[in-house]
Design a protein around this motif. Structure first.
Motif, PDB file in Angstrom:
ATOM      1  N   PHE A 163       0.831  -1.202   0.000  1.00  0.00           N
ATOM      2  CA  PHE A 163       0.000   0.000   0.000  1.00  0.00           C
ATOM      3  C   PHE A 163       0.872   1.262   0.000  1.00  0.00           C
ATOM      4  CE2 PHE A 163      -2.095   3.304   2.607  1.00  0.00           C
ATOM      5  CZ  PHE A 163      -3.109   3.639   1.725  1.00  0.00           C
ATOM      6  N   GLU A 181      -8.285   5.898   0.642  1.00  0.00           N
ATOM      7  CA  GLU A 181      -7.925   5.884   2.061  1.00  0.00           C
ATOM      8  C   GLU A 181      -9.151   5.699   2.953  1.00  0.00           C
ATOM      9  OE1 GLU A 181      -5.357   6.048   3.983  1.00  0.00           O
ATOM     10  OE2 GLU A 181      -3.620   6.678   2.815  1.00  0.00           O
ATOM     11  N   LYS A 185      -9.947   1.153   0.960  1.00  0.00           N
ATOM     12  CA  LYS A 185      -8.979   0.341   1.712  1.00  0.00           C
ATOM     13  C   LYS A 185      -9.620  -0.450   2.854  1.00  0.00           C
ATOM     14  CE  LYS A 185      -4.729   0.524   4.430  1.00  0.00           C
ATOM     15  NZ  LYS A 185      -3.764   1.399   5.138  1.00  0.00           N
TER      16      LYS A 185
END
Length: 333
Positions: A163, A181, A185
């Protein structure tokens, strides 16, 4: 007292029924909006409440329950039919309403997300909101879903490392970086990566089979809204086609072929034509009721009290009309 109890906002919490002293099975209360709609129809048409109730059950043009209520009721009903299991494996797309309904209806479910929908959403976001070119879009998709991508990491440390490496690629697109984000994720980590790590699924899961059937149903109703009875008839027609195709496998003229363990159900086409409809149905249900055999499972010979068991020995050749076993075979056993 019941009328007062139903006033206010509806909470879809599973709680034991207050009027029952013998059961603790959870249920969901009726939304007050349904009662208000029933009262309005009864007053306008000057009819008895019982008739209004029948109309609301039979005529789905009276939209008393909304989509959320129908979805919650269906999932709670499904949960009760399955016996209120814990950690049930459930797959869906990333729609927030479906996720909330699943978490509300089931006890600690193993919720897996469809990676095809996630890929499509990433491509759509990059194209529509960032104006990202096709080459860069596919590069980002491969870095997430590819063979050496983020989701195929060996462990959580490798996941975070990959990542961090992706940051140089997605930092060019600030809106997507924020979307990744804050939303993408956590979804990938909790509903794709962790199920892969703990063995819930063995590969990236997709609901392509459900999507193909969904397309089949929409084509059957010409992509137009229908009343519930009409929709049920269409679903029955579609399932009847699949059932008939399964039945054709018995006489070897359909799209399916009987597996070796089901070969005993095979009937020659000439014999099948001469059978009555009752006999055909009996043959079909006999096929459907047979459970698949486990190739590794053996019929062990058990002792009287079932405390000891031995695997069966292979049968030896036997001559015609032979009644006694060979002496060597008797000694060996």
């Amino acid at each position: 007292m019941a009328i007062v109890e139903y006033q206010g906002s509806c909470k879809f919490e599973k709680i034991p029924h207050g009027n029952s002293t013998r059961t603790s099975v959870p249920y969901v209360r009726t939304d007050p909006a349904i009662l208000k709609e029933a009262a309005r129809i009864t007053k306008e048409k000057h009819q008895k409440p019982l008739k209004t109730s029948h109309q609301m059950m039979l005529d789905d043009s009276i939209n008393a329950p909304n989509a959320k209520q129908i979805r919650d009721k269906f999932l709670c009903h499904l949960n009760s039919k399955l016996g209120y299991p814990s950690k049930l494996k459930i797959g869906s797309d990333e729609e927030k309403a479906i996720k909330n309904a699943i978490n509300q209806a089931f006890d600690d479910p193993n919720h897996v997300l469809c990676t095809k929908h996630l890929k499509d959403n990433v491509r759509r976001y990059l194209k529509d909101k960032e104006g990202c070119g096709a080459k860069e879009r596919e590069l980002i998709v491969r870095s997430i879903f590819g063979y050496d991508g983020l989701l195929n990491s060996d462990d959580s440390f490798s996941f975070e490392s990959k990542f961090s490496d992706m940051d140089s690629i997605i930092s060019k697109f600030p809106n997507f970086h924020k979307y990744f984000e804050n939303r993408l994720k956590p979804l990938l980590l909790n509903h794709v990566f962790k199920p892969l790590q703990d063995g819930t699924v063995k590969e990236l899961w997709t609901n392509n089979n459900s999507e193909s059937m969904n397309n089949r149903l929409k084509e059957s109703i010409d992509w137009k809204p229908h009343k519930l009875p009409d929709l049920i008839s269409k679903i029955n027609e579609v399932s009847a086609f699949q059932f008939n195709d399964l039945r054709r496998s018995i006489h070897g003229s359909g799209n399916y072929i009987l597996e070796d363990t089901f070969k005993n159900h095979h009937v020659s086409p000439d014999k099948w034509v001469k059978m009555s409809q009752t006999e055909k149905r009996r043959r079909t249900w006999k096929l459907l009721s047979q459970k698949p055999r486990d190739p590794e499972k053996k019929n062990y010979i058990k002792s009287t009290n079932c405390s000891f068991q031995v695997p069966p020995t292979a049968k030896i050749a036997q001559k015609p009309n032979q009644r006694k076993r060979p002496r060597a075979e008797r000694v060996r056993r």
